[in-house]
Design a protein around this motif. Sequence first.
Motif, PDB file in Angstrom:
ATOM      1  N   LEU A 202       0.849  -1.186   0.000  1.00  0.00           N
ATOM      2  CA  LEU A 202       0.000   0.000   0.000  1.00  0.00           C
ATOM      3  C   LEU A 202       0.882   1.233   0.000  1.00  0.00           C
ATOM      4  CD1 LEU A 202      -2.843   1.310   0.267  1.00  0.00           C
ATOM      5  CD2 LEU A 202      -2.552   1.164   2.752  1.00  0.00           C
ATOM      6  N   ALA A 203       0.573   2.189  -0.875  1.00  0.00           N
ATOM      7  CA  ALA A 203       1.321   3.445  -0.976  1.00  0.00           C
ATOM      8  C   ALA A 203       0.355   4.607  -0.851  1.00  0.00           C
ATOM      9  CB  ALA A 203       2.087   3.524  -2.294  1.00  0.00           C
ATOM     10  N   MET A 204       0.764   5.629  -0.094  1.00  0.00           N
ATOM     11  CA  MET A 204      -0.066   6.811   0.115  1.00  0.00           C
ATOM     12  C   MET A 204       0.794   8.068   0.010  1.00  0.00           C
ATOM     13  SD  MET A 204      -2.518   5.619   3.269  1.00  0.00           S
ATOM     14  CE  MET A 204      -1.100   5.149   4.269  1.00  0.00           C
ATOM     15  N   VAL A 205       0.205   9.098  -0.574  1.00  0.00           N
ATOM     16  CA  VAL A 205       0.881  10.381  -0.751  1.00  0.00           C
ATOM     17  C   VAL A 205       0.072  11.456  -0.041  1.00  0.00           C
ATOM     18  CG1 VAL A 205       1.734  12.089  -2.393  1.00  0.00           C
ATOM     19  CG2 VAL A 205       1.854   9.655  -2.948  1.00  0.00           C
ATOM     20  N   SER A 206       0.752  12.316   0.701  1.00  0.00           N
ATOM     21  CA  SER A 206       0.103  13.418   1.418  1.00  0.00           C
ATOM     22  C   SER A 206       0.786  14.729   1.059  1.00  0.00           C
ATOM     23  CB  SER A 206       0.172  13.198   2.932  1.00  0.00           C
ATOM     24  OG  SER A 206      -0.420  11.976   3.310  1.00  0.00           O
ATOM     25  N   LEU A 207       0.001  15.795   1.073  1.00  0.00           N
ATOM     26  CA  LEU A 207       0.511  17.140   0.836  1.00  0.00           C
ATOM     27  C   LEU A 207       0.628  17.866   2.167  1.00  0.00           C
ATOM     28  CD1 LEU A 207      -1.573  18.167  -2.315  1.00  0.00           C
ATOM     29  CD2 LEU A 207       0.737  17.187  -2.230  1.00  0.00           C
ATOM     30  N   LEU A 208       1.717  18.616   2.349  1.00  0.00           N
ATOM     31  CA  LEU A 208       2.000  19.303   3.598  1.00  0.00           C
ATOM     32  C   LEU A 208       2.109  20.799   3.337  1.00  0.00           C
ATOM     33  CD1 LEU A 208       4.911  16.974   4.748  1.00  0.00           C
ATOM     34  CD2 LEU A 208       2.484  16.629   5.152  1.00  0.00           C
ATOM     35  N   GLY A 209       1.742  21.579   4.337  1.00  0.00           N
ATOM     36  CA  GLY A 209       1.843  23.024   4.215  1.00  0.00           C
ATOM     37  C   GLY A 209       1.880  23.695   5.574  1.00  0.00           C
ATOM     38  N   ARG A 210       2.547  24.859   5.612  1.00  0.00           N
ATOM     39  CA  ARG A 210       2.617  25.637   6.846  1.00  0.00           C
ATOM     40  C   ARG A 210       2.704  27.117   6.501  1.00  0.00           C
ATOM     41  NH1 ARG A 210       7.841  25.003  10.319  1.00  0.00           N
ATOM     42  NH2 ARG A 210       8.549  26.433   8.693  1.00  0.00           N
ATOM     43  N   TYR A 211       1.962  27.912   7.250  1.00  0.00           N
ATOM     44  CA  TYR A 211       1.993  29.368   7.116  1.00  0.00           C
ATOM     45  C   TYR A 211       2.316  29.940   8.485  1.00  0.00           C
ATOM     46  CZ  TYR A 211       0.536  34.165   6.208  1.00  0.00           C
ATOM     47  OH  TYR A 211       0.508  35.539   6.074  1.00  0.00           O
ATOM     48  N   GLU A 212       3.382  30.713   8.583  1.00  0.00           N
ATOM     49  CA  GLU A 212       3.882  31.189   9.870  1.00  0.00           C
ATOM     50  C   GLU A 212       4.079  32.694   9.832  1.00  0.00           C
ATOM     51  OE1 GLU A 212       7.528  30.227  13.034  1.00  0.00           O
ATOM     52  OE2 GLU A 212       7.446  29.284  11.049  1.00  0.00           O
ATOM     53  N   THR A 213       3.596  33.349  10.885  1.00  0.00           N
ATOM     54  CA  THR A 213       3.818  34.772  11.091  1.00  0.00           C
ATOM     55  C   THR A 213       4.515  34.959  12.435  1.00  0.00           C
ATOM     56  OG1 THR A 213       1.648  35.103  12.135  1.00  0.00           O
ATOM     57  CG2 THR A 213       1.762  35.320   9.731  1.00  0.00           C
ATOM     58  N   GLU A 214       4.646  36.200  12.854  1.00  0.00           N
ATOM     59  CA  GLU A 214       5.306  36.465  14.122  1.00  0.00           C
ATOM     60  C   GLU A 214       4.504  35.950  15.309  1.00  0.00           C
ATOM     61  OE1 GLU A 214       6.068  40.596  14.331  1.00  0.00           O
ATOM     62  OE2 GLU A 214       7.552  40.606  12.702  1.00  0.00           O
ATOM     63  N   ARG A 215       3.187  35.860  15.176  1.00  0.00           N
ATOM     64  CA  ARG A 215       2.347  35.476  16.314  1.00  0.00           C
ATOM     65  C   ARG A 215       1.507  34.229  16.071  1.00  0.00           C
ATOM     66  NH1 ARG A 215       1.601  38.580  20.639  1.00  0.00           N
ATOM     67  NH2 ARG A 215       2.634  40.618  20.712  1.00  0.00           N
ATOM     68  N   SER A 216       1.535  33.640  14.898  1.00  0.00           N
ATOM     69  CA  SER A 216       0.684  32.486  14.628  1.00  0.00           C
ATOM     70  C   SER A 216       1.393  31.505  13.704  1.00  0.00           C
ATOM     71  CB  SER A 216      -0.647  32.915  14.001  1.00  0.00           C
ATOM     72  OG  SER A 216      -0.421  33.511  12.735  1.00  0.00           O
ATOM     73  N   VAL A 217       0.973  30.249  13.799  1.00  0.00           N
ATOM     74  CA  VAL A 217       1.473  29.176  12.951  1.00  0.00           C
ATOM     75  C   VAL A 217       0.282  28.321  12.540  1.00  0.00           C
ATOM     76  CG1 VAL A 217       2.980  27.166  12.785  1.00  0.00           C
ATOM     77  CG2 VAL A 217       3.699  29.144  14.121  1.00  0.00           C
ATOM     78  N   SER A 218       0.114  28.132  11.228  1.00  0.00           N
ATOM     79  CA  SER A 218      -0.957  27.300  10.685  1.00  0.00           C
ATOM     80  C   SER A 218      -0.327  26.165   9.897  1.00  0.00           C
ATOM     81  CB  SER A 218      -1.894  28.113   9.786  1.00  0.00           C
ATOM     82  OG  SER A 218      -2.478  29.185  10.507  1.00  0.00           O
ATOM     83  N   SER A 219      -0.772  24.933  10.169  1.00  0.00           N
ATOM     84  CA  SER A 219      -0.216  23.743   9.514  1.00  0.00           C
ATOM     85  C   SER A 219      -1.354  22.897   8.976  1.00  0.00           C
ATOM     86  CB  SER A 219       0.625  22.921  10.493  1.00  0.00           C
ATOM     87  OG  SER A 219       1.632  23.717  11.090  1.00  0.00           O
ATOM     88  N   ALA A 220      -1.054  22.154   7.896  1.00  0.00           N
ATOM     89  CA  ALA A 220      -2.065  21.312   7.260  1.00  0.00           C
ATOM     90  C   ALA A 220      -1.405  20.104   6.637  1.00  0.00           C
ATOM     91  CB  ALA A 220      -2.845  22.093   6.206  1.00  0.00           C
ATOM     92  N   THR A 221      -2.104  18.972   6.723  1.00  0.00           N
ATOM     93  CA  THR A 221      -1.717  17.723   6.065  1.00  0.00           C
ATOM     94  C   THR A 221      -2.957  17.149   5.408  1.00  0.00           C
ATOM     95  OG1 THR A 221       0.032  17.287   7.689  1.00  0.00           O
ATOM     96  CG2 THR A 221      -0.733  15.439   6.372  1.00  0.00           C
ATOM     97  N   ILE A 222      -2.885  16.945   4.098  1.00  0.00           N
ATOM     98  CA  ILE A 222      -4.022  16.436   3.330  1.00  0.00           C
ATOM     99  C   ILE A 222      -3.567  15.203   2.574  1.00  0.00           C
ATOM    100  CG2 ILE A 222      -5.734  16.946   1.556  1.00  0.00           C
ATOM    101  CD1 ILE A 222      -5.419  19.886   2.214  1.00  0.00           C
ATOM    102  N   GLY A 223      -4.249  14.082   2.824  1.00  0.00           N
ATOM    103  CA  GLY A 223      -3.902  12.832   2.165  1.00  0.00           C
ATOM    104  C   GLY A 223      -5.136  12.018   1.848  1.00  0.00           C
ATOM    105  N   ALA A 224      -4.911  10.814   1.318  1.00  0.00           N
ATOM    106  CA  ALA A 224      -6.020   9.942   0.944  1.00  0.00           C
ATOM    107  C   ALA A 224      -6.747   9.382   2.149  1.00  0.00           C
ATOM    108  CB  ALA A 224      -5.504   8.807   0.063  1.00  0.00           C
ATOM    109  N   THR A 225      -6.059   9.293   3.290  1.00  0.00           N
ATOM    110  CA  THR A 225      -6.683   8.719   4.480  1.00  0.00           C
ATOM    111  C   THR A 225      -7.361   9.752   5.372  1.00  0.00           C
ATOM    112  OG1 THR A 225      -4.572   8.877   5.663  1.00  0.00           O
ATOM    113  CG2 THR A 225      -5.057   6.806   4.506  1.00  0.00           C
ATOM    114  N   GLY A 226      -6.906  11.003   5.312  1.00  0.00           N
ATOM    115  CA  GLY A 226      -7.514  11.992   6.185  1.00  0.00           C
ATOM    116  C   GLY A 226      -6.929  13.369   6.000  1.00  0.00           C
TER     117      GLY A 226
END
Length: 318
Positions: A202-226
């Motif tokens: 079984l093979a799975m691929v996920s996309l990752l992302g992060r947006y960071e400022t001086e006061r906040s950090v937003s992260s995301a992981t999007i894949g076939a499972t969740g």
Amino acid sequence: MEYLFRGASCGGAAQPAPPSWYQKLAKRETLENPGSVEELFRKVRETQPNCFDGAKVVLNKGLSNHFQMTHTIQLGNAMPSYRLQSTYVGTQAHTPGEAYPVLLGDVDGQGNVNCNIIHQLTERLRCKLAAQFQAGSQNAMHQASADYRGTDFSCSLTLASPGLATGCGMIVANFLQAVSRRWAIGSELSYQCGSNVPRGHLAMVSLLGRYETERSVSSATIGATGIHLGHCLKCSDQLQIGVELETCLRSMASVATLSYMAEIAKGHVQFRASIDSNWCVCSALDKRFQQLPCTLQLTGCLQHKTGNMKVGLGLFIG
């Protein structure tokens, strides 16, 4: 590559400004390393309390500048447990505040052993080896990983329980690239094979992302499972708020968690609390004594749907 131009004060006509492609290249060279994929949701998880049940006593004893022993005794509704952990830190330092190699090992009362080796081979390459042995079981869990940190990117490769003879195991490879001072994107590939895997592999691929400022950090992981989303906001020097959402596409179930962490610097007190969509409320209070080398911890967790509740009292010495 260096772009040279002379102004009118040098006796010649002023040359045009550097082209746009050079300005973009020069801007990219100032990007910093985005960190590893394991650190994507670290800020959010720091605001969530870590609750336990019963009483816990942790004693840290430094035998030398490089060797430390830790004794952990926990009493609760489950069987009383004792864990002995030893840590060795070497003298090789590539960056300030970090020394390698690091050797970690712990054993509990049932005879289960965990071993970890972390070594910085070069300034950019770090390797980790981990093994777990359970009493009465012939199958040992082992894992090897290598992390490489470039100027503006990081990548890692992990092999989990590889069995060449049985044809089973798991491989995880990820890559994270800083595209601007605030944005970082990447991907992760996981491949698993074995007799207990549907169709053998079984093979799975996920996309990752992060947006960071001086006061906040937003992260995301999007894949076939969740889908995994997280956001941490630093409201002030004493208050941080975190929001996390985990969605499983197979079972179509989601769990959202709202948490915060507050610090009282003068009182040496740190408080964490969280509530999720399953109506589970958790909190943890840490009080560090200035005169004594110890920290007192109080934790509580209440599951409103089932009515289960657990309370913990911990004392950390050293």
